[in-house]
Design an enzyme around this catalytic site. Structure first.
Site, PDB file in Angstrom:
ATOM      1  N   LYS A  70       1.318  10.160   5.551  1.00 43.85           N
ATOM      2  CA  LYS A  70       1.373   8.760   5.982  1.00 43.85           C
ATOM      3  C   LYS A  70       2.647   8.060   5.521  1.00 43.85           C
ATOM      4  O   LYS A  70       2.702   6.843   5.447  1.00 43.85           O
ATOM      5  CB  LYS A  70       0.117   8.028   5.484  1.00 43.85           C
ATOM      6  CG  LYS A  70      -1.189   8.603   6.036  1.00 43.85           C
ATOM      7  CD  LYS A  70      -2.384   7.682   5.768  1.00 43.85           C
ATOM      8  CE  LYS A  70      -3.663   8.205   6.435  1.00 43.85           C
ATOM      9  NZ  LYS A  70      -4.790   7.245   6.322  1.00 43.85           N
ATOM     10  N   ARG A 119     -10.808  10.002   1.627  1.00 39.33           N
ATOM     11  CA  ARG A 119     -10.697  10.698   2.918  1.00 39.33           C
ATOM     12  C   ARG A 119     -11.798  11.740   3.064  1.00 39.33           C
ATOM     13  O   ARG A 119     -12.235  12.028   4.180  1.00 39.33           O
ATOM     14  CB  ARG A 119      -9.298  11.307   3.063  1.00 39.33           C
ATOM     15  CG  ARG A 119      -8.227  10.228   3.135  1.00 39.33           C
ATOM     16  CD  ARG A 119      -6.805  10.791   3.167  1.00 39.33           C
ATOM     17  NE  ARG A 119      -5.818   9.725   3.050  1.00 39.33           N
ATOM     18  CZ  ARG A 119      -4.516   9.935   2.892  1.00 39.33           C
ATOM     19  NH1 ARG A 119      -4.053  11.178   2.836  1.00 39.33           N
ATOM     20  NH2 ARG A 119      -3.688   8.921   2.792  1.00 39.33           N
ATOM     21  N   GLU A 179       7.382  -6.704   1.314  1.00 41.68           N
ATOM     22  CA  GLU A 179       6.156  -6.617   2.124  1.00 41.68           C
ATOM     23  C   GLU A 179       5.243  -7.818   1.864  1.00 41.68           C
ATOM     24  O   GLU A 179       4.650  -8.368   2.793  1.00 41.68           O
ATOM     25  CB  GLU A 179       5.395  -5.321   1.794  1.00 41.68           C
ATOM     26  CG  GLU A 179       6.023  -4.056   2.381  1.00 41.68           C
ATOM     27  CD  GLU A 179       5.721  -3.882   3.877  1.00 41.68           C
ATOM     28  OE1 GLU A 179       5.111  -4.774   4.481  1.00 41.68           O
ATOM     29  OE2 GLU A 179       6.092  -2.835   4.430  1.00 41.68           O
ATOM     30  N   TYR A 203     -15.065   1.026  -7.169  1.00 42.12           N
ATOM     31  CA  TYR A 203     -16.343   1.720  -6.970  1.00 42.12           C
ATOM     32  C   TYR A 203     -17.211   1.617  -8.226  1.00 42.12           C
ATOM     33  O   TYR A 203     -18.375   1.984  -8.192  1.00 42.12           O
ATOM     34  CB  TYR A 203     -16.090   3.192  -6.605  1.00 42.12           C
ATOM     35  CG  TYR A 203     -15.218   3.333  -5.369  1.00 42.12           C
ATOM     36  CD1 TYR A 203     -15.764   3.189  -4.098  1.00 42.12           C
ATOM     37  CD2 TYR A 203     -13.840   3.556  -5.471  1.00 42.12           C
ATOM     38  CE1 TYR A 203     -14.967   3.278  -2.960  1.00 42.12           C
ATOM     39  CE2 TYR A 203     -13.034   3.644  -4.351  1.00 42.12           C
ATOM     40  CZ  TYR A 203     -13.602   3.508  -3.089  1.00 42.12           C
ATOM     41  OH  TYR A 203     -12.807   3.578  -1.975  1.00 42.12           O
ATOM     42  N   SER A 208     -10.175   5.596  -4.905  1.00 43.29           N
ATOM     43  CA  SER A 208     -11.106   6.715  -5.067  1.00 43.29           C
ATOM     44  C   SER A 208     -10.633   7.754  -6.084  1.00 43.29           C
ATOM     45  O   SER A 208     -11.432   8.256  -6.875  1.00 43.29           O
ATOM     46  CB  SER A 208     -11.346   7.375  -3.708  1.00 43.29           C
ATOM     47  OG  SER A 208     -10.130   7.816  -3.132  1.00 43.29           O
ATOM     48  N   LYS A 220      -2.149  -1.441  -3.835  1.00 39.15           N
ATOM     49  CA  LYS A 220      -3.019  -0.274  -3.793  1.00 39.15           C
ATOM     50  C   LYS A 220      -2.202   0.992  -3.855  1.00 39.15           C
ATOM     51  O   LYS A 220      -1.239   1.094  -3.103  1.00 39.15           O
ATOM     52  CB  LYS A 220      -3.818  -0.324  -2.482  1.00 39.15           C
ATOM     53  CG  LYS A 220      -4.657   0.890  -2.201  1.00 39.15           C
ATOM     54  CD  LYS A 220      -5.272   0.752  -0.842  1.00 39.15           C
ATOM     55  CE  LYS A 220      -6.100   1.988  -0.554  1.00 39.15           C
ATOM     56  NZ  LYS A 220      -6.663   1.958   0.765  1.00 39.15           N
ATOM     57  N   LYS A 253       0.862  -1.186   0.000  1.00 35.55           N
ATOM     58  CA  LYS A 253       0.000   0.000   0.000  1.00 35.55           C
ATOM     59  C   LYS A 253       0.897   1.234   0.000  1.00 35.55           C
ATOM     60  O   LYS A 253       1.701   1.433   0.909  1.00 35.55           O
ATOM     61  CB  LYS A 253      -0.910  -0.005   1.221  1.00 35.55           C
ATOM     62  CG  LYS A 253      -1.759   1.263   1.300  1.00 35.55           C
ATOM     63  CD  LYS A 253      -2.822   1.182   2.362  1.00 35.55           C
ATOM     64  CE  LYS A 253      -3.589   2.493   2.429  1.00 35.55           C
ATOM     65  NZ  LYS A 253      -4.660   2.454   3.426  1.00 35.55           N
TER      66      LYS A 253
END
Ligand code: PBG
Length: 337
Positions: free
Chosen positions: A231, A219, A247, A327, A288, A262, A209
């Site tokens: 982040k 968000r 990872e 979505y 998004s 992602k 990610k």
């Protein structure tokens, strides 16, 4: 070269043996040699739930996407099942007065997500319900972990994530999906699930990610933007590829059932590499911001929106994803009918 001699290039233009266009001549032929086919069963539909009754709010930066109160969400879930979509990923809008630095509300067994999971599993038992494990929607700081002196604490956060995952499993989640990027959380959650008897609850790990600007509209949807900083101390650097493999390897060792990349579009190479590196199913999150860009251009009539949606999701599949969180799931399901 003398004029009488022909160069290899000239020969090729006068004598063609290979004509790849033969296989593109008709739609039936094209279908016969098509390598990747997007199917409804590949889709996972992310949905936003909020407290209250009888309400649906469109997310301003995600036209066509709504936050639903639980009653209306159930209607939406029945429709999703009718369309043949197998799974949903649930995200909560938590009111400000329930947020704190430790994300306490995230493991409230009577909280919004456990209530939603119970209701959905009762209304549409066959729909696979995936719950997000991370503190950000519950955090007064808008971070995926507990904050102290401006730093995100790893191990203290993992202890809370474990409680959150257990509360979700207890409510009936089929799979938990840690999206927080704390170190060691997959193993800790797997151990705790097993110890509590939830051996059949799976883990969809957000393994690679990235710290991405493509999460902006999400968000907005959850009012979960970081209150300070960014982040980057836990989500990955966009420039890194080998680190994604590291990872993924860790998450597999720790017990992940499915690994995820992602965002998707700007990271197709990562999806491809991970596909080569593991035999586990690979998921990709068409996030998004990717949704918002296509929608925006579509609304302006600058692109053929439906075709761009299909082309985009097919590219994610071609890169190597078995599953796509998007979505667009509902409208794609309609288009593929
Ligand atoms: C947070 C989380 C994020 C998304 C899913 N889970 C945002 C973030 O990391 O800030 C983004 C999904 C999207 O943009 O569609 N744990």
């Amino acid at each position: 070269m003398a004029a009488s001699e022909s160069s290899p290039l000239d020969r090729q233009t006068t004598q063609i043996f290979h004509r790849p266009r033969r296989l593109r001549r008709t739609e039936t032929l094209r279908r016969m040699v098509r390598e990747n086919i997007l199917r409804v069963k590949d889709l996972i539909y992310p949905v936003f739930v909020m407290a209250g009754e009888g309400q649906r709010e469109e997310v301003p930066s995600m036209p066509g996407c709504y936050r639903y109160t639980l009653d209306l969400l159930l209607d939406e879930m029945r429709e999703v099942e009718r369309l043949g979509i197998g799974a949903i990923a649930l995200f909560p809008l938590i009111p400000g007065d329930l947020k704190d630095n430790a994300g306490t509300e995230s493991y409230n067994p009577k909280g919004l997500i456990p209530r939603a999971v119970r209701a959905i599993k009762q209304a549409v038992p066959d729909l696979i319900v995936i719950t997000d494990v991370a503190l950000d929607p519950y955090s007064s700081e808008g971070h995926d972990g507990i904050v102290r002196d401006g730093k995100i604490l790893n191990d203290e956060t993992v202890a809370v994530l474990v409680k959150q995952a257990i509360a979700q499993a207890e409510a009936g989640a089929d799979m938990v999906a840690p999206s927080d990027m704390m170190d060691g959380r997959i193993g800790a959650i797997r151990q705790a699930l097993d110890a509590e008897g939830y051996v059949d609850v799976g883990i969809l790990a957000y393994s690679a990610k990235y710290a991405s600007a493509y999460y902006g509209p999400f968000r907005d949807a959850l009012d979960s933007a970081p209150k300070f900083g960014d982040k980057k101390t836990y989500q990955m650097d966009a420039a890194n590829a080998r680190e994604a493999l590291k990872e993924v390897a860790l998450d597999i060792t720790e017990g992940a059932d499915i690994v995820m990349v992602k965002p998707a579009l700007a990271y197709l190479d990562i999806i491809h590499q991970i596909r080569q590196a593991t035999n586990l199913p690979v998921a990709a999150y068409n996030v998004s911001g990717e949704y918002a860009m296509i929608r925006a251009a579509g609304r302006m009539d600058w692109i053929d929106e439906k075709r761009v949606i299909l082309e985009t999701l097919t590219s994610i599949k071609r890169a190597g994803a078995d599953l796509i969180l998007t979505y667009f799931a509902k409208e794609v399901a309609l288009m593929l009918r």
